[in-house]
Design a protein around this motif. Structure first.
Motif, PDB file in Angstrom:
ATOM      1  N   ILE A   5       0.868  -1.175   0.000  1.00 23.90           N
ATOM      2  CA  ILE A   5       0.000   0.000   0.000  1.00 23.90           C
ATOM      3  C   ILE A   5       0.904   1.224   0.000  1.00 23.90           C
ATOM      4  O   ILE A   5       1.700   1.416   0.917  1.00 23.90           O
ATOM      5  CB  ILE A   5      -0.932   0.024   1.224  1.00 23.90           C
ATOM      6  CG1 ILE A   5      -1.798  -1.225   1.237  1.00 23.90           C
ATOM      7  CG2 ILE A   5      -1.793   1.293   1.206  1.00 23.90           C
ATOM      8  CD1 ILE A   5      -2.636  -1.379   2.489  1.00 23.90           C
ATOM      9  N   MET A   6       0.791   2.014  -1.048  1.00 22.23           N
ATOM     10  CA  MET A   6       1.636   3.188  -1.211  1.00 22.23           C
ATOM     11  C   MET A   6       0.840   4.436  -0.863  1.00 22.23           C
ATOM     12  O   MET A   6      -0.160   4.748  -1.511  1.00 22.23           O
ATOM     13  CB  MET A   6       2.118   3.277  -2.659  1.00 22.23           C
ATOM     14  CG  MET A   6       2.934   4.482  -2.961  1.00 22.23           C
ATOM     15  SD  MET A   6       4.499   4.362  -2.146  1.00 22.23           S
ATOM     16  CE  MET A   6       5.573   5.012  -3.351  1.00 22.23           C
ATOM     17  N   TYR A   7       1.270   5.126   0.183  1.00 24.17           N
ATOM     18  CA  TYR A   7       0.667   6.405   0.574  1.00 24.17           C
ATOM     19  C   TYR A   7       1.530   7.510  -0.028  1.00 24.17           C
ATOM     20  O   TYR A   7       2.738   7.546   0.176  1.00 24.17           O
ATOM     21  CB  TYR A   7       0.634   6.530   2.100  1.00 24.17           C
ATOM     22  CG  TYR A   7      -0.248   5.504   2.751  1.00 24.17           C
ATOM     23  CD1 TYR A   7      -1.619   5.696   2.835  1.00 24.17           C
ATOM     24  CD2 TYR A   7       0.279   4.332   3.276  1.00 24.17           C
ATOM     25  CE1 TYR A   7      -2.444   4.745   3.428  1.00 24.17           C
ATOM     26  CE2 TYR A   7      -0.531   3.378   3.864  1.00 24.17           C
ATOM     27  CZ  TYR A   7      -1.888   3.596   3.941  1.00 24.17           C
ATOM     28  OH  TYR A   7      -2.700   2.647   4.522  1.00 24.17           O
ATOM     29  N   VAL A  30       0.211  -5.481  -7.467  1.00 28.89           N
ATOM     30  CA  VAL A  30       0.410  -5.680  -6.036  1.00 28.89           C
ATOM     31  C   VAL A  30       0.436  -4.362  -5.263  1.00 28.89           C
ATOM     32  O   VAL A  30       0.350  -4.367  -4.038  1.00 28.89           O
ATOM     33  CB  VAL A  30       1.697  -6.481  -5.735  1.00 28.89           C
ATOM     34  CG1 VAL A  30       1.606  -7.880  -6.290  1.00 28.89           C
ATOM     35  CG2 VAL A  30       2.927  -5.768  -6.246  1.00 28.89           C
ATOM     36  N   VAL A  31       0.529  -3.243  -5.970  1.00 25.91           N
ATOM     37  CA  VAL A  31       0.591  -1.936  -5.308  1.00 25.91           C
ATOM     38  C   VAL A  31      -0.778  -1.271  -5.351  1.00 25.91           C
ATOM     39  O   VAL A  31      -1.378  -1.114  -6.409  1.00 25.91           O
ATOM     40  CB  VAL A  31       1.634  -1.006  -5.968  1.00 25.91           C
ATOM     41  CG1 VAL A  31       1.688   0.334  -5.235  1.00 25.91           C
ATOM     42  CG2 VAL A  31       3.008  -1.653  -6.009  1.00 25.91           C
ATOM     43  N   THR A  32      -1.261  -0.880  -4.171  1.00 21.57           N
ATOM     44  CA  THR A  32      -2.472  -0.062  -4.053  1.00 21.57           C
ATOM     45  C   THR A  32      -2.014   1.356  -3.746  1.00 21.57           C
ATOM     46  O   THR A  32      -1.293   1.581  -2.766  1.00 21.57           O
ATOM     47  CB  THR A  32      -3.380  -0.586  -2.919  1.00 21.57           C
ATOM     48  OG1 THR A  32      -3.739  -1.935  -3.195  1.00 21.57           O
ATOM     49  CG2 THR A  32      -4.631   0.271  -2.788  1.00 21.57           C
ATOM     50  N   TRP A  33      -2.422   2.291  -4.571  1.00 14.16           N
ATOM     51  CA  TRP A  33      -1.994   3.688  -4.429  1.00 14.16           C
ATOM     52  C   TRP A  33      -3.069   4.484  -3.691  1.00 14.16           C
ATOM     53  O   TRP A  33      -4.213   4.520  -4.125  1.00 14.16           O
ATOM     54  CB  TRP A  33      -1.753   4.296  -5.804  1.00 14.16           C
ATOM     55  CG  TRP A  33      -0.618   3.655  -6.529  1.00 14.16           C
ATOM     56  CD1 TRP A  33      -0.670   2.506  -7.257  1.00 14.16           C
ATOM     57  CD2 TRP A  33       0.726   4.101  -6.566  1.00 14.16           C
ATOM     58  NE1 TRP A  33       0.569   2.213  -7.760  1.00 14.16           N
ATOM     59  CE2 TRP A  33       1.452   3.180  -7.347  1.00 14.16           C
ATOM     60  CE3 TRP A  33       1.399   5.190  -6.018  1.00 14.16           C
ATOM     61  CZ2 TRP A  33       2.813   3.322  -7.598  1.00 14.16           C
ATOM     62  CZ3 TRP A  33       2.755   5.327  -6.278  1.00 14.16           C
ATOM     63  CH2 TRP A  33       3.437   4.411  -7.057  1.00 14.16           C
ATOM     64  N   ILE A  34      -2.673   5.156  -2.602  1.00 14.44           N
ATOM     65  CA  ILE A  34      -3.626   5.937  -1.813  1.00 14.44           C
ATOM     66  C   ILE A  34      -3.047   7.328  -1.556  1.00 14.44           C
ATOM     67  O   ILE A  34      -2.031   7.461  -0.872  1.00 14.44           O
ATOM     68  CB  ILE A  34      -3.949   5.251  -0.467  1.00 14.44           C
ATOM     69  CG1 ILE A  34      -4.547   3.872  -0.721  1.00 14.44           C
ATOM     70  CG2 ILE A  34      -4.869   6.124   0.378  1.00 14.44           C
ATOM     71  CD1 ILE A  34      -4.823   3.077   0.531  1.00 14.44           C
ATOM     72  N   PRO A  35      -3.684   8.374  -2.096  1.00 12.13           N
ATOM     73  CA  PRO A  35      -3.230   9.727  -1.760  1.00 12.13           C
ATOM     74  C   PRO A  35      -3.613  10.025  -0.309  1.00 12.13           C
ATOM     75  O   PRO A  35      -4.745   9.777   0.106  1.00 12.13           O
ATOM     76  CB  PRO A  35      -3.981  10.622  -2.739  1.00 12.13           C
ATOM     77  CG  PRO A  35      -5.135   9.816  -3.220  1.00 12.13           C
ATOM     78  CD  PRO A  35      -4.776   8.377  -3.062  1.00 12.13           C
ATOM     79  N   TYR A  36      -2.654  10.533   0.455  1.00 13.06           N
ATOM     80  CA  TYR A  36      -2.922  10.732   1.882  1.00 13.06           C
ATOM     81  C   TYR A  36      -4.013  11.776   2.136  1.00 13.06           C
ATOM     82  O   TYR A  36      -4.646  11.763   3.194  1.00 13.06           O
ATOM     83  CB  TYR A  36      -1.638  11.059   2.642  1.00 13.06           C
ATOM     84  CG  TYR A  36      -1.156  12.490   2.529  1.00 13.06           C
ATOM     85  CD1 TYR A  36      -1.684  13.491   3.334  1.00 13.06           C
ATOM     86  CD2 TYR A  36      -0.159  12.841   1.630  1.00 13.06           C
ATOM     87  CE1 TYR A  36      -1.234  14.793   3.230  1.00 13.06           C
ATOM     88  CE2 TYR A  36       0.291  14.131   1.528  1.00 13.06           C
ATOM     89  CZ  TYR A  36      -0.249  15.110   2.341  1.00 13.06           C
ATOM     90  OH  TYR A  36       0.189  16.402   2.236  1.00 13.06           O
TER      91      TYR A  36
END
Length: 65
Positions: A5-7, A30-36
């Motif tokens: 999980i990429m913040y 495999v990477v979930t992108w989440i803007p903080y």
């Protein structure tokens, strides 16, 4: 399989560009992108200051940053 999980800063042009290019190389998704900016509170172990100054990857299931 591990999940990452990429913040990241959703207002940062460099971060947005990196997401675009790295996303193209993530063949197995495999990477979930989440803007903080969309979070209600920072993830455990991080502060808003942390998120504002750097991108972070949380690795499941190991629980490491």
């Amino acid at each position: 399989m591990q999940e990452w999980i990429m913040y990241y800063d959703g207002a940062c042009k460099l971060c947005i560009t990196a997401r675009k290019w790295i996303g193209k190389l993530d063949f197995f998704k495999v990477v979930t992108w989440i803007p903080y900016q969309g979070l209600q509170e920072p993830p455990d172990g991080l502060s808003w200051n942390d998120l504002h100054s750097a991108a972070y990857i949380y690795v499941k299931p190991t629980g490491t940053w």
